[in-house]
Scaffold this motif. Structure first.
Motif, PDB file in Angstrom:
ATOM      1  N   LYS A 112       0.868  -1.159   0.111  1.00  0.00           N
ATOM      2  CA  LYS A 112      -0.155   0.106  -0.020  1.00  0.00           C
ATOM      3  C   LYS A 112       0.850   1.212   0.290  1.00  0.00           C
ATOM      4  O   LYS A 112       0.529   2.172  -0.803  1.00  0.00           O
ATOM      5  CB  LYS A 112      -0.993   0.088   1.298  1.00  0.00           C
ATOM      6  CG  LYS A 112      -2.389   1.387   1.194  1.00  0.00           C
ATOM      7  CD  LYS A 112      -2.704   1.141   2.298  1.00  0.00           C
ATOM      8  CE  LYS A 112      -3.674   2.033   2.613  1.00  0.00           C
ATOM      9  NZ  LYS A 112      -5.372   1.679   3.459  1.00  0.00           N
ATOM     10  N   ASN A 113       1.985   1.631   0.396  1.00  0.00           N
ATOM     11  CA  ASN A 113       2.743   2.276   0.725  1.00  0.00           C
ATOM     12  C   ASN A 113       3.634   2.498  -0.458  1.00  0.00           C
ATOM     13  O   ASN A 113       4.381   3.801  -0.692  1.00  0.00           O
ATOM     14  CB  ASN A 113       4.441   2.295   1.948  1.00  0.00           C
ATOM     15  CG  ASN A 113       3.382   1.733   2.871  1.00  0.00           C
ATOM     16  OD1 ASN A 113       2.226   2.259   3.869  1.00  0.00           O
ATOM     17  ND2 ASN A 113       4.183   1.543   4.044  1.00  0.00           N
ATOM     18  N   LEU A 136      -5.900  -2.078   1.850  1.00  0.00           N
ATOM     19  CA  LEU A 136      -5.640  -3.006   1.136  1.00  0.00           C
ATOM     20  C   LEU A 136      -6.247  -3.866   0.371  1.00  0.00           C
ATOM     21  O   LEU A 136      -6.388  -4.761   0.989  1.00  0.00           O
ATOM     22  CB  LEU A 136      -4.488  -3.412  -0.030  1.00  0.00           C
ATOM     23  CG  LEU A 136      -3.591  -3.829  -0.347  1.00  0.00           C
ATOM     24  CD1 LEU A 136      -3.273  -2.095  -1.629  1.00  0.00           C
ATOM     25  CD2 LEU A 136      -2.441  -3.849  -0.674  1.00  0.00           C
TER      26      LEU A 136
END
Length: 232
Positions: A112-113, A136
């Motif tokens: 996600k990052n 996510l």
């Protein structure tokens, strides 16, 4: 004598659909996409939204970034983090192995990052509560606390077999609560054209049903034809 393979093999050129092609699939239900492919493209139905989607809304449409991990090993999917472009859906083949997890909340948080839109694997995951907190969208085969290895060999960017389909980097992945569909890169424009027709037909059908439709015209016509026999 068999030589040991490289620990990791990374494809140099990672193809990707155009932004317009990607956008054409946003918001499309998986069922519409399957219909636009004349019934093809769906991954096996054991690959489902984590937890059945009860705690995490799972919907994503984006280019596939593939990771070939092999049973019980997650090195390649960790390596794939370096190559994520915003909107990618990471698709990780675990050889359908169910004896341990193919990832957990830490890995999915890093996805996600890095800008990923979702994660698909043919194996269980771990850290359910943590994955829900990350937020996510994830599709997998279940949950287990068992830990995987991280030693390879593995590959990133090459074709993989998952859920009875072949997936290549750059194919489109469309996934929602019903499951996961893959559209091959070479067929994107064709399927987009069919998808518009399917959307239009579905809207018209929904309007007829909302207006009170009980029996479709084609059923009435079939029943009135000589193709149907009524017997005592």
């Amino acid at each position: 004598m068999i030589e040991a393979p490289p620990t990791l093999t990374i494809k140099k050129d990672l193809r990707r659909p155009t932004e317009a092609q990607i956008a054409a699939f946003h918001g499309a239900p998986t069922g519409f996409v399957v219909d636009a492919m004349f019934g093809g493209g769906a991954l096996s139905n054991n690959i489902q939204p984590i937890g059945g989607g009860r705690d995490l809304t799972c919907a994503a449409a984006g280019p596939a970034l593939t990771a070939e991990c092999g049973a019980a090993d997650v090195l390649a999917v960790f390596a794939s983090l370096k190559f994520i472009r915003p909107g990618d859906v990471i698709v990780s083949s675990f050889s359908a192995y169910s004896g341990c997890a193919a990832g957990g909340d830490g890995l999915i948080g890093m996805m996600k990052n890095s800008g990923a839109a979702g994660f698909v694997t043919d194996a269980p995951l771990r850290d359910y509560d943590g994955i829900v907190s990350v937020g996510l969208p994830v599709w997998c085969t279940g949950i287990t606390p068992a830990s995987p290895h991280m030693s390879g060999p593995g590959a990133v960017g090459f074709p993989i077999q998952i859920g009875a389909q072949e997936v290549e980097t750059g194919d489109m992945i469309i996934a929602d609560r019903d499951g996961v569909v893959v559209v091959p890169f070479e067929r994107l424009d064709e399927v987009i054209q069919h998808l518009e027709r399917i959307r239009s037909a579905e809207r018209a059908q929904d309007e007829r049903v909302a207006a009170g439709l009980q029996v479709p015209d084609w059923v009435e016509q079939l029943l009135a034809s000589d193709r149907v026999a009524f017997k005592e």
